[in-house]
Write a protein that holds these residues in place. Sequence first.
Motif, mmCIF file in Angstrom:
data_model
loop_
_atom_site.group_PDB
_atom_site.id
_atom_site.type_symbol
_atom_site.label_atom_id
_atom_site.label_comp_id
_atom_site.label_asym_id
_atom_site.label_seq_id
_atom_site.Cartn_x
_atom_site.Cartn_y
_atom_site.Cartn_z
ATOM 1 N N HIS A 205 126.183 15.017 -40.068
ATOM 2 C CA HIS A 205 126.299 13.576 -40.317
ATOM 3 C C HIS A 205 125.989 13.350 -41.789
ATOM 4 O O HIS A 205 125.054 13.951 -42.329
ATOM 5 N N GLY A 206 126.729 12.475 -42.429
ATOM 6 C CA GLY A 206 126.484 12.192 -43.833
ATOM 7 C C GLY A 206 127.259 13.118 -44.755
ATOM 8 O O GLY A 206 127.885 14.090 -44.328
ATOM 9 N N ALA A 207 127.187 12.814 -46.051
ATOM 10 C CA ALA A 207 127.972 13.540 -47.049
ATOM 11 C C ALA A 207 127.332 14.880 -47.416
ATOM 12 O O ALA A 207 126.115 15.030 -47.360
ATOM 13 N N PRO A 208 128.144 15.865 -47.797
ATOM 14 C CA PRO A 208 127.601 17.123 -48.324
ATOM 15 C C PRO A 208 126.760 16.888 -49.575
ATOM 16 O O PRO A 208 126.965 15.912 -50.300
ATOM 17 N N TYR A 209 125.815 17.798 -49.819
ATOM 18 C CA TYR A 209 124.940 17.674 -50.979
ATOM 19 C C TYR A 209 124.411 19.054 -51.348
ATOM 20 O O TYR A 209 124.621 20.036 -50.623
ATOM 21 N N THR A 210 123.715 19.131 -52.460
ATOM 22 C CA THR A 210 123.115 20.383 -52.908
ATOM 23 C C THR A 210 121.635 20.403 -52.545
ATOM 24 O O THR A 210 120.896 19.462 -52.845
ATOM 25 N N LEU A 211 121.204 21.468 -51.908
ATOM 26 C CA LEU A 211 119.827 21.578 -51.436
ATOM 27 C C LEU A 211 118.855 21.650 -52.611
ATOM 28 O O LEU A 211 119.068 22.385 -53.567
ATOM 29 N N THR A 212 117.776 20.880 -52.504
ATOM 30 C CA THR A 212 116.735 20.931 -53.531
ATOM 31 C C THR A 212 115.558 21.804 -53.097
ATOM 32 O O THR A 212 114.741 22.198 -53.924
ATOM 33 N N GLY A 213 115.460 22.059 -51.789
ATOM 34 C CA GLY A 213 114.348 22.834 -51.264
ATOM 35 C C GLY A 213 113.322 21.984 -50.542
ATOM 36 O O GLY A 213 112.374 22.507 -49.953
ATOM 37 N N GLU A 214 113.488 20.670 -50.556
ATOM 38 C CA GLU A 214 112.526 19.782 -49.921
ATOM 39 C C GLU A 214 113.045 19.171 -48.621
ATOM 40 O O GLU A 214 112.276 18.662 -47.814
ATOM 41 N N GLU A 215 114.346 19.205 -48.388
ATOM 42 C CA GLU A 215 114.927 18.482 -47.273
ATOM 43 C C GLU A 215 114.411 18.936 -45.922
ATOM 44 O O GLU A 215 114.257 18.133 -44.989
ATOM 45 N N PRO B 57 117.655 28.746 -49.981
ATOM 46 C CA PRO B 57 117.403 28.621 -51.418
ATOM 47 C C PRO B 57 117.913 27.310 -52.011
ATOM 48 O O PRO B 57 118.982 26.815 -51.627
ATOM 49 N N PRO B 58 117.171 26.714 -52.939
ATOM 50 C CA PRO B 58 117.689 25.563 -53.679
ATOM 51 C C PRO B 58 119.015 25.925 -54.349
ATOM 52 O O PRO B 58 119.223 27.059 -54.763
ATOM 53 N N GLY B 59 119.895 24.935 -54.412
ATOM 54 C CA GLY B 59 121.212 25.170 -54.987
ATOM 55 C C GLY B 59 122.285 25.455 -53.952
ATOM 56 O O GLY B 59 123.479 25.448 -54.267
ATOM 57 N N LEU B 60 121.858 25.711 -52.702
ATOM 58 C CA LEU B 60 122.810 25.952 -51.618
ATOM 59 C C LEU B 60 123.543 24.652 -51.293
ATOM 60 O O LEU B 60 122.937 23.583 -51.209
ATOM 61 N N ARG B 61 124.846 24.732 -51.117
ATOM 62 C CA ARG B 61 125.633 23.561 -50.743
ATOM 63 C C ARG B 61 125.462 23.322 -49.247
ATOM 64 O O ARG B 61 125.711 24.218 -48.438
ATOM 65 N N ILE B 62 125.024 22.119 -48.866
ATOM 66 C CA ILE B 62 124.792 21.774 -47.475
ATOM 67 C C ILE B 62 125.892 20.829 -46.992
ATOM 68 O O ILE B 62 126.178 19.808 -47.623
#
Length: 221
Positions: free
Chosen positions: A205-215, A196-201
Amino acid sequence: LCAVLSLARWSDPLTESNCYLLGENGRAVVIDPNHPRGPLELLERLGWKPELILLTHEHCDHMAGLEALRRRWPGVPAAATAVCSANLQDKRLNMTQRMEVYLTFRGKPGVSYPPFVCAPAELPYERRWETVWQGHRLQCEALPGHTPGSAGFFLDGDTFLSGDYLIRGEKVILRLPGGSETDYRARTRPFLAQLPPGLRICPGHGAPYTLTGEEWSQDGL
């Protein structure tokens, strides 16, 4: 994450892989001990004692510090898929046999990376495994494709530690030893697509981010 749970990250300058440390009440869960010294030094500095190790997959840039962690804190169990556990002991599938070539391809030539193996995981699982640690729910899901033993971990349902999937700006690598586009299409890609969008990923590799649903669609498949 709840207010009392801390999430720390140590990134290896050479391989650019992440080790995550979950800490609460002086205790810790280590996700992907990627280096023999960095994560241990961070644990010591924070005053956290590890109680559990989780491995997202068998590649050496995510488990190079596993044996050092075991020596420093004997008896701390590692959980991994059964396939990952077996492949830790294989120099081809854990990538140590090819790491110098891979690093050269990634623009870091001339690095010495002697092959090694690790002992198997104390807590192997097949498709799913979960536990409660310090009142927090950790759910592990086998996600083959990048490697046969890859997995992702939910923390309290609102954070997902994705290993070498969902790395921002990068396609999923399926061509390394043991990688499988078939397994990825059949099992892992559909799983990632329904997150779901809004999930913390928290990627490998790389910095954590909030999922938008497109990645998840960056894989190009």
